[in-house]
Design a protein around this motif. Sequence first.
Motif, PDB file in Angstrom:
ATOM      1  N   PHE A  46       0.885  -1.161   0.000  1.00 58.13           N
ATOM      2  CA  PHE A  46       0.000   0.000   0.000  1.00 58.13           C
ATOM      3  C   PHE A  46       0.920   1.207   0.000  1.00 58.13           C
ATOM      4  N   SER A  47       0.819   2.027  -1.037  1.00 60.53           N
ATOM      5  CA  SER A  47       1.813   3.084  -1.223  1.00 60.53           C
ATOM      6  C   SER A  47       1.451   4.383  -0.522  1.00 60.53           C
ATOM      7  N   VAL A  48       2.457   5.201  -0.355  1.00 56.08           N
ATOM      8  CA  VAL A  48       2.265   6.546   0.180  1.00 56.08           C
ATOM      9  C   VAL A  48       1.353   7.335  -0.753  1.00 56.08           C
ATOM     10  N   ALA A  49       1.488   7.134  -2.065  1.00 56.43           N
ATOM     11  CA  ALA A  49       0.605   7.831  -3.017  1.00 56.43           C
ATOM     12  C   ALA A  49      -0.850   7.432  -2.798  1.00 56.43           C
ATOM     13  N   GLN A  50      -1.119   6.151  -2.562  1.00 58.85           N
ATOM     14  CA  GLN A  50      -2.494   5.715  -2.293  1.00 58.85           C
ATOM     15  C   GLN A  50      -3.030   6.402  -1.041  1.00 58.85           C
ATOM     16  N   HIS A  51      -2.192   6.506  -0.029  1.00 59.30           N
ATOM     17  CA  HIS A  51      -2.583   7.207   1.197  1.00 59.30           C
ATOM     18  C   HIS A  51      -2.900   8.670   0.898  1.00 59.30           C
ATOM     19  N   CYS A  52      -2.060   9.330   0.122  1.00 53.27           N
ATOM     20  CA  CYS A  52      -2.270  10.751  -0.202  1.00 53.27           C
ATOM     21  C   CYS A  52      -3.549  10.951  -1.013  1.00 53.27           C
ATOM     22  N   ILE A  53      -3.800  10.055  -1.951  1.00 53.04           N
ATOM     23  CA  ILE A  53      -5.036  10.120  -2.738  1.00 53.04           C
ATOM     24  C   ILE A  53      -6.238   9.972  -1.815  1.00 53.04           C
ATOM     25  N   GLN A  54      -6.154   9.034  -0.869  1.00 53.12           N
ATOM     26  CA  GLN A  54      -7.274   8.849   0.057  1.00 53.12           C
ATOM     27  C   GLN A  54      -7.466  10.068   0.951  1.00 53.12           C
ATOM     28  N   CYS A  55      -6.384  10.694   1.374  1.00 48.75           N
ATOM     29  CA  CYS A  55      -6.505  11.921   2.172  1.00 48.75           C
ATOM     30  C   CYS A  55      -7.191  13.010   1.352  1.00 48.75           C
ATOM     31  N   CYS A  56      -6.800  13.136   0.100  1.00 50.71           N
ATOM     32  CA  CYS A  56      -7.405  14.126  -0.791  1.00 50.71           C
ATOM     33  C   CYS A  56      -8.887  13.819  -1.003  1.00 50.71           C
ATOM     34  N   ASP A  57      -9.210  12.551  -1.251  1.00 51.46           N
ATOM     35  CA  ASP A  57     -10.614  12.152  -1.427  1.00 51.46           C
ATOM     36  C   ASP A  57     -11.443  12.494  -0.200  1.00 51.46           C
ATOM     37  N   GLU A  58     -10.862  12.272   0.970  1.00 48.00           N
ATOM     38  CA  GLU A  58     -11.573  12.593   2.217  1.00 48.00           C
ATOM     39  C   GLU A  58     -11.826  14.096   2.320  1.00 48.00           C
ATOM     40  N   ALA A  59     -10.840  14.904   1.967  1.00 49.00           N
ATOM     41  CA  ALA A  59     -11.022  16.363   1.995  1.00 49.00           C
ATOM     42  C   ALA A  59     -12.136  16.786   1.037  1.00 49.00           C
ATOM     43  N   LEU A  60     -12.165  16.177  -0.137  1.00 45.33           N
ATOM     44  CA  LEU A  60     -13.208  16.502  -1.114  1.00 45.33           C
ATOM     45  C   LEU A  60     -14.580  16.056  -0.615  1.00 45.33           C
ATOM     46  N   GLU A  61     -14.655  14.889  -0.004  1.00 43.17           N
ATOM     47  CA  GLU A  61     -15.924  14.395   0.554  1.00 43.17           C
ATOM     48  C   GLU A  61     -16.440  15.308   1.666  1.00 43.17           C
ATOM     49  N   ARG A  62     -15.528  15.902   2.396  1.00 44.31           N
ATOM     50  CA  ARG A  62     -15.912  16.821   3.471  1.00 44.31           C
ATOM     51  C   ARG A  62     -16.226  18.232   2.947  1.00 44.31           C
ATOM     52  N   ASN A  63     -16.128  18.391   1.637  1.00 46.32           N
ATOM     53  CA  ASN A  63     -16.351  19.695   0.997  1.00 46.32           C
ATOM     54  C   ASN A  63     -15.376  20.764   1.476  1.00 46.32           C
ATOM     55  N   TYR A  64     -14.149  20.343   1.783  1.00 42.39           N
ATOM     56  CA  TYR A  64     -13.117  21.309   2.105  1.00 42.39           C
ATOM     57  C   TYR A  64     -12.711  22.018   0.807  1.00 42.39           C
ATOM     58  N   SER A  65     -12.041  23.112   0.934  1.00 46.84           N
ATOM     59  CA  SER A  65     -11.633  23.898  -0.231  1.00 46.84           C
ATOM     60  C   SER A  65     -10.700  23.081  -1.129  1.00 46.84           C
ATOM     61  N   PRO A  66     -10.672  23.401  -2.424  1.00 47.29           N
ATOM     62  CA  PRO A  66      -9.716  22.733  -3.311  1.00 47.29           C
ATOM     63  C   PRO A  66      -8.268  22.909  -2.839  1.00 47.29           C
ATOM     64  N   PHE A 162       1.685   0.247  -9.488  1.00 46.38           N
ATOM     65  CA  PHE A 162       2.155   1.581  -9.150  1.00 46.38           C
ATOM     66  C   PHE A 162       1.893   2.571 -10.277  1.00 46.38           C
ATOM     67  N   LYS A 163       1.969   2.145 -11.526  1.00 44.74           N
ATOM     68  CA  LYS A 163       1.733   3.054 -12.659  1.00 44.74           C
ATOM     69  C   LYS A 163       0.290   3.563 -12.650  1.00 44.74           C
ATOM     70  N   GLU A 164      -0.635   2.715 -12.256  1.00 42.85           N
ATOM     71  CA  GLU A 164      -2.046   3.098 -12.160  1.00 42.85           C
ATOM     72  C   GLU A 164      -2.238   4.156 -11.064  1.00 42.85           C
ATOM     73  N   VAL A 165      -1.598   3.949  -9.931  1.00 45.59           N
ATOM     74  CA  VAL A 165      -1.683   4.890  -8.812  1.00 45.59           C
ATOM     75  C   VAL A 165      -1.013   6.210  -9.189  1.00 45.59           C
ATOM     76  N   GLU A 166       0.147   6.125  -9.810  1.00 45.09           N
ATOM     77  CA  GLU A 166       0.865   7.319 -10.265  1.00 45.09           C
ATOM     78  C   GLU A 166      -0.020   8.151 -11.197  1.00 45.09           C
ATOM     79  N   LYS A 167      -0.673   7.490 -12.140  1.00 40.38           N
ATOM     80  CA  LYS A 167      -1.557   8.179 -13.089  1.00 40.38           C
ATOM     81  C   LYS A 167      -2.731   8.833 -12.366  1.00 40.38           C
ATOM     82  N   GLU A 168      -3.348   8.112 -11.427  1.00 40.10           N
ATOM     83  CA  GLU A 168      -4.471   8.673 -10.658  1.00 40.10           C
ATOM     84  C   GLU A 168      -4.035   9.902  -9.872  1.00 40.10           C
ATOM     85  N   PHE A 169      -2.863   9.832  -9.274  1.00 39.41           N
ATOM     86  CA  PHE A 169      -2.319  10.960  -8.512  1.00 39.41           C
ATOM     87  C   PHE A 169      -2.184  12.181  -9.424  1.00 39.41           C
TER      88      PHE A 169
END
Length: 185
Positions: A46-66, A162-169
């Motif tokens: 489970f990569s650091v990028a996956q963690h960062c994407i999930q943190c970003c998704d959580e911020a968006l779900e909470r309607n935090y600012s871009p 990892f290439k899939e995660v990199e692209k999503e990031f």
Amino acid sequence: MKDCITTYTKIKFDTMNPVAANVAIEDIAHALSMIPRANGHFPEFFSVAQHCIQCCDEALERNYSPRVAMACLLHDASEAYLSDVTRPVKKNMTMYLQIEEQVQNIVYEKYLGSLPTEKEEELIHNIDDGCLYYEFKFFMGECLFPIEPVLISTPEYETRPFKEVEKEFLILFDKLQKILESEKG
């Protein structure tokens, strides 16, 4: 060049004297997608990028600012240049913490235009801790904090190429960057 690393895009990055011109989002996305969380001790990758994407998704779900969502995506960007160090070790590494802060600040200034405010830092930290909590609960069956944090998003923990995660990031970064640029007018 003794304090430099050569990044994925072949940039010579001076870890002791970082400059914004040598920070590349492609390097960040690539490196973070290949760095394991928990120093590789989770039973599955489970990569650091996956963690960062999930943190970003959580911020968006909470309607935090871009801006906060972008900061959540980038909150571990310094690790692309320095590597991930576990919290129990990192807290005792004074020089590492100084270097990490310097690199992280360069990343934030380049992509956010300024450092996160104290309030933004609090929001980022709370999401980071929440995602960390559920990663350890899922992978290790361990509850890190006495009070279970609330997540609005639905984290995914499957091992992904990892290439899939990199692209999503990078797609998420581009989307948020366009929104932030349009807000500047």
